[in-house]
Design an enzyme around this catalytic site. Structure first.
Site, PDB file in Angstrom:
ATOM      1  N   THR A 138       2.732  -5.961   5.127  1.00  0.00           N
ATOM      2  CA  THR A 138       2.735  -4.856   4.164  1.00  0.00           C
ATOM      3  C   THR A 138       4.139  -4.612   3.632  1.00  0.00           C
ATOM      4  OG1 THR A 138       0.919  -3.875   5.431  1.00  0.00           O
ATOM      5  CG2 THR A 138       1.951  -2.492   3.769  1.00  0.00           C
ATOM      6  N   LYS A 155       3.285  -0.372  16.927  1.00  0.00           N
ATOM      7  CA  LYS A 155       3.981  -1.344  16.104  1.00  0.00           C
ATOM      8  C   LYS A 155       4.412  -2.509  16.987  1.00  0.00           C
ATOM      9  CE  LYS A 155       7.196   0.336  13.479  1.00  0.00           C
ATOM     10  NZ  LYS A 155       6.866  -0.683  12.458  1.00  0.00           N
ATOM     11  N   GLY A 156       4.745  -3.617  16.347  1.00  0.00           N
ATOM     12  CA  GLY A 156       5.212  -4.769  17.098  1.00  0.00           C
ATOM     13  C   GLY A 156       4.311  -5.974  17.019  1.00  0.00           C
ATOM     14  N   GLY A 157       3.297  -5.907  16.138  1.00  0.00           N
ATOM     15  CA  GLY A 157       2.447  -7.074  15.965  1.00  0.00           C
ATOM     16  C   GLY A 157       3.230  -8.292  15.509  1.00  0.00           C
ATOM     17  N   GLU A 217      12.976  -2.504  15.088  1.00  0.00           N
ATOM     18  CA  GLU A 217      12.327  -1.470  14.278  1.00  0.00           C
ATOM     19  C   GLU A 217      12.609  -0.083  14.842  1.00  0.00           C
ATOM     20  OE1 GLU A 217       8.477  -3.946  12.542  1.00  0.00           O
ATOM     21  OE2 GLU A 217       8.326  -2.923  14.470  1.00  0.00           O
ATOM     22  N   THR A 273       9.340  -4.710   8.945  1.00  0.00           N
ATOM     23  CA  THR A 273       8.916  -6.099   9.095  1.00  0.00           C
ATOM     24  C   THR A 273       7.395  -6.159   9.044  1.00  0.00           C
ATOM     25  OG1 THR A 273      10.847  -6.719  10.414  1.00  0.00           O
ATOM     26  CG2 THR A 273       8.868  -8.067  10.691  1.00  0.00           C
TER      27      THR A 273
END
Length: 226
Positions: A32, A98-100, A107, A29
């Site tokens: 990018t 991660k997790g923005g 994920e 997700t």
């Protein structure tokens, strides 16, 4: 000089080469990953490549379907050959934050059920030490005031994520608390501490989850492994 979006595209299109016909692929997700999905969509149309995608968010599922991908839930596949996902920070040991986008729980679920993982980032995401990017922690809404107070008492500078004046909601309906740490000196200790807190669903530290990162740089795609 290439823009950040151009660097993301370089990484995404390079990583699309990792997908082979017949694979089951975890689809990450983020901005990018959108370029990865675009590249895979082109391969479906031009080369007839067929694969099953396992999305890490509802957003990715919808985008993939619109590109002609076969999309299945994690519960509907036996195994995942490779997961390709973005990251908000990656250190020299290929550990990351991660997790923005608020999808770190899905994920991490998809990644831990994959035979291998690869991350795709632009060169600004490659850092010497994790922590400048706020660390996302998905938590239950019930009791979150007490949890936020505990995190504040520990000096972690928590902030409940907002969107349009309301709580940001994950696909599971939970909320996100971002920790403004500045730097993370002991990521493994912090990961254990957060995982053991009641009310925490999942944190955004991804440690020893991948051995490969594809970096979009001004000189093209660079693949780093460990």
């Amino acid at each position: 000089m290439k823009t950040q979006d151009e660097l993301k595209k370089i990484a995404g299109y390079k990583a699309a080469e990792l997908v082979e016909d017949g694979m089951t692929v975890g689809l990450g997700t983020g901005s990018t990953v959108r370029y990865l999905l675009d590249a895979l969509g082109e391969r479906i149309k031009k080369d007839g490549v067929h694969f099953t995608g396992v999305p890490t968010s509802n957003r990715t599922a919808e985008y993939g379907r619109n590109l002609g991908m076969t999309i299945k839930s994690l519960d509907d596949v036996d195994t995942i050959d490779i997961t390709i996902d973005g990251a908000d920070e990656v250190d020299p040991q290929i550990n990351g934050i991660k997790g923005g986008g608020g999808a770190q729980t899905w994920e991490k679920l998809v990644a831990t059920n994959s035979k291998q993982c690869a991350w795709i980032v632009d060169e600004s995401k490659a850092v010497d030490q994790l922590g400048k990017f706020p660390l996302p922690v998905e938590v239950l809404e019930y009791g979150h005031h007490q949890l936020v107070k505990r995190l504040a008492d520990l000096g972690y500078k928590p902030e409940v994520r907002q969107k349009d004046g309301k709580f940001f909601r994950t696909d599971e309906g939970n909320i996100i608390v971002d920790l403004h740490l500045g730097k993370i000196a002991a990521p493994y200790d912090l990961a254990d501490e957060l995982s053991n807190m009641t009310g925490v669903v999942e944190h955004g530290l991804f440690l020893d989850m991948t051995k490969t990162v594809v970096i979009g740089t001004q000189n093209g795609a660079v693949v780093k492994t460990k």
